[in-house]
Scaffold this motif. Structure first.
Motif, PDB file in Angstrom:
ATOM      1  N   ALA A 219       0.854  -1.191   0.000  1.00  0.00           N
ATOM      2  CA  ALA A 219       0.000   0.000   0.000  1.00  0.00           C
ATOM      3  C   ALA A 219       0.889   1.241   0.000  1.00  0.00           C
ATOM      4  N   PRO A 220       0.361   2.373  -0.449  1.00  0.00           N
ATOM      5  CA  PRO A 220       1.198   3.574  -0.546  1.00  0.00           C
ATOM      6  C   PRO A 220       1.572   4.194   0.787  1.00  0.00           C
ATOM      7  N   THR A 221       0.770   3.973   1.847  1.00  0.00           N
ATOM      8  CA  THR A 221       1.081   4.562   3.154  1.00  0.00           C
ATOM      9  C   THR A 221       0.925   3.529   4.251  1.00  0.00           C
ATOM     10  N   ARG A 222       1.527   3.834   5.407  1.00  0.00           N
ATOM     11  CA  ARG A 222       1.410   2.928   6.551  1.00  0.00           C
ATOM     12  C   ARG A 222      -0.048   2.818   7.000  1.00  0.00           C
ATOM     13  N   ASP A 223      -0.752   3.929   7.059  1.00  0.00           N
ATOM     14  CA  ASP A 223      -2.140   3.906   7.511  1.00  0.00           C
ATOM     15  C   ASP A 223      -3.019   3.062   6.587  1.00  0.00           C
ATOM     16  N   GLN A 224      -2.778   3.143   5.284  1.00  0.00           N
ATOM     17  CA  GLN A 224      -3.568   2.340   4.350  1.00  0.00           C
ATOM     18  C   GLN A 224      -3.235   0.862   4.476  1.00  0.00           C
ATOM     19  N   ALA A 225      -1.962   0.547   4.697  1.00  0.00           N
ATOM     20  CA  ALA A 225      -1.579  -0.848   4.918  1.00  0.00           C
ATOM     21  C   ALA A 225      -2.214  -1.370   6.202  1.00  0.00           C
ATOM     22  N   LEU A 226      -2.216  -0.538   7.254  1.00  0.00           N
ATOM     23  CA  LEU A 226      -2.819  -0.949   8.520  1.00  0.00           C
ATOM     24  C   LEU A 226      -4.322  -1.163   8.371  1.00  0.00           C
ATOM     25  N   ALA A 227      -4.982  -0.309   7.607  1.00  0.00           N
ATOM     26  CA  ALA A 227      -6.421  -0.461   7.389  1.00  0.00           C
ATOM     27  C   ALA A 227      -6.724  -1.781   6.678  1.00  0.00           C
ATOM     28  N   LEU A 228      -5.921  -2.128   5.668  1.00  0.00           N
ATOM     29  CA  LEU A 228      -6.096  -3.412   4.991  1.00  0.00           C
ATOM     30  C   LEU A 228      -5.873  -4.565   5.951  1.00  0.00           C
ATOM     31  N   ALA A 229      -4.801  -4.477   6.750  1.00  0.00           N
ATOM     32  CA  ALA A 229      -4.483  -5.544   7.700  1.00  0.00           C
ATOM     33  C   ALA A 229      -5.618  -5.755   8.682  1.00  0.00           C
ATOM     34  N   ARG A 230      -6.125  -4.678   9.251  1.00  0.00           N
ATOM     35  CA  ARG A 230      -7.205  -4.781  10.229  1.00  0.00           C
ATOM     36  C   ARG A 230      -8.466  -5.383   9.607  1.00  0.00           C
ATOM     37  N   SER A 231      -8.782  -4.989   8.376  1.00  0.00           N
ATOM     38  CA  SER A 231     -10.023  -5.468   7.760  1.00  0.00           C
ATOM     39  C   SER A 231      -9.967  -6.961   7.442  1.00  0.00           C
ATOM     40  N   VAL A 232      -8.838  -7.446   6.934  1.00  0.00           N
ATOM     41  CA  VAL A 232      -8.781  -8.868   6.568  1.00  0.00           C
ATOM     42  C   VAL A 232      -8.688  -9.757   7.807  1.00  0.00           C
ATOM     43  N   VAL A 233      -7.976  -9.317   8.833  1.00  0.00           N
ATOM     44  CA  VAL A 233      -7.876 -10.125  10.045  1.00  0.00           C
ATOM     45  C   VAL A 233      -9.210 -10.116  10.792  1.00  0.00           C
ATOM     46  N   ALA A 234      -9.876  -8.968  10.852  1.00  0.00           N
ATOM     47  CA  ALA A 234     -11.171  -8.890  11.525  1.00  0.00           C
ATOM     48  C   ALA A 234     -12.203  -9.781  10.839  1.00  0.00           C
ATOM     49  N   ALA A 235     -12.096  -9.922   9.518  1.00  0.00           N
ATOM     50  CA  ALA A 235     -13.021 -10.770   8.759  1.00  0.00           C
ATOM     51  C   ALA A 235     -12.601 -12.236   8.763  1.00  0.00           C
ATOM     52  N   ARG A 236     -11.536 -12.562   9.488  1.00  0.00           N
ATOM     53  CA  ARG A 236     -10.994 -13.937   9.568  1.00  0.00           C
ATOM     54  C   ARG A 236     -10.559 -14.472   8.206  1.00  0.00           C
ATOM     55  N   LEU A 237     -10.167 -13.576   7.318  1.00  0.00           N
ATOM     56  CA  LEU A 237      -9.610 -13.987   6.035  1.00  0.00           C
ATOM     57  C   LEU A 237      -8.117 -14.250   6.157  1.00  0.00           C
ATOM     58  N   ALA A 238      -7.509 -13.757   7.210  1.00  0.00           N
ATOM     59  CA  ALA A 238      -6.109 -14.036   7.525  1.00  0.00           C
ATOM     60  C   ALA A 238      -5.983 -14.149   9.034  1.00  0.00           C
TER      61      ALA A 238
END
Length: 316
Positions: A219-238
């Protein structure tokens, strides 16, 4: 109106839906376009036209009336022309403009962009037009479940759910082995939307190396990478995510060479959850065509692999 067939992996979902599609093509309105939609030409060729051209599945006479060349935008089924349209990103919906739809078959609905499917529904303007879709298990938060399947009665959608025991082509030995790999020694639940994976938290689960993947994107920024990380882990996709950066990348983009800084995201998941993880990343990612790559985890501590398996079970 739409018909959607869903189910667990290896439950016979694809074959059942394809046979229903054949029946529809035979009687479809003559004054409109028939469409097949899928993520890529390769997946359409493998998942759809492979079975339709197999005499052991559809019969010798029917198989002779199905013709498709991999990579082509046109196929023939039962003497009728079929448009083959792929959809890798949201921009793919433009390929449907001008279509007068009489019917469509959608391969792996959860992997397609929401915009593409919405446009496809809008273009089914011939009276009596139907859309048929097949899908494997998806996360509760996926757009296809929230906006369509959960509103099936309201929208006039007919749905069927298959489990592994519904597939007559699988031997009892294969089904028993697969159930042990994903469910420990618990019996397969005959009902419910989670198929053979709903009991995967059991401690008797014995993971295999081929079941696990490490997926990378950026992702282009740390915040955007963190948002992706939080969303996939919260959805139990990772099961978990690590963010590394900033890193410097050199790349080709739109035919031009470039360099830049970005933040790398590493995700631990299972092979069964990968299609839903990829679809989620494509929908949520800040870039239109992000890098998403998966490699098999060849070796790993058993407790670590059990953690990945347990942490990626879809929420009840």
């Amino acid at each position: 109106m739409a018909e959607c067939v869903g189910g667990s992996v290896r439950s016979g979902t694809t074959i059942a839906s394809l046979l229903r599609w054949l029946m529809y093509v035979w009687t479809a309105p003559a004054d409109g376009d028939l469409v097949v939609g899928g993520k890529t030409y390769d997946t359409v060729a493998r998942n759809m036209f492979g079975p339709l051209e197999d005499p052991s599945i559809v019969g010798v006479d029917t198989a002779k009336l199905v013709s498709y060349t991999r990579g082509s935008g046109v196929a023939w089924i039962l003497g009728k022309q079929i448009e083959v349209i792929t959809a890798n990103d949201a921009k793919a919906e433009t390929r449907l403009r001008g279509l007068t739809g009489a019917g469509a078959y959608v391969d792996e609905l959860i992997l397609l962009p929401k915009e593409f499917f919405t446009r496809l529904v809008d273009r089914m303007s011939v009276p009596g037009a139907l859309i048929f879709a097949a899908t494997n298990p998806d996360s509760p938060g996926h757009w296809a479940r929230k906006e369509w399947l959960n509103r099936a009665d309201e929208l006039g959608i007919r749905t069927w759910h298959f489990v592994m025991d519904d597939n007559p082509a699988l031997s009892e030995e294969h089904k028993a082995r697969t159930k042990r790999n994903f469910t420990g020694h618990s019996p397969l639940s005959p009902t419910g939307g989670r198929g053979p994976f709903r009991h995967a938290r059991r401690a008797s689960y014995a993971p295999r190396m081929s079941d696990f993947l490490q997926v990378s994107t950026a992702a282009p920024t740390r915040d955007q990478a963190l948002a992706l990380a939080r969303s996939v882990v919260a959805a139990r996709l990772a099961a978990g995510a690590q963010i590394i950066g900033p890193v410097t990348s050199a790349f080709w983009h739109d035919g031009e060479f470039g360099t830049g800084e970005e933040w790398q995201l590493l995700l631990k998941t299972t092979r069964a959850r990968y299609p839903e993880l990829e679809a989620h990343l494509l929908e949520a990612h800040p870039w239109e065509s992000p890098e998403i790559a998966a490699v098999a985890i060849e070796e790993g501590a058993q407790n670590c692999l059990k953690w990945i398996a347990a942490s990626t079970v879809p929420a009840e």
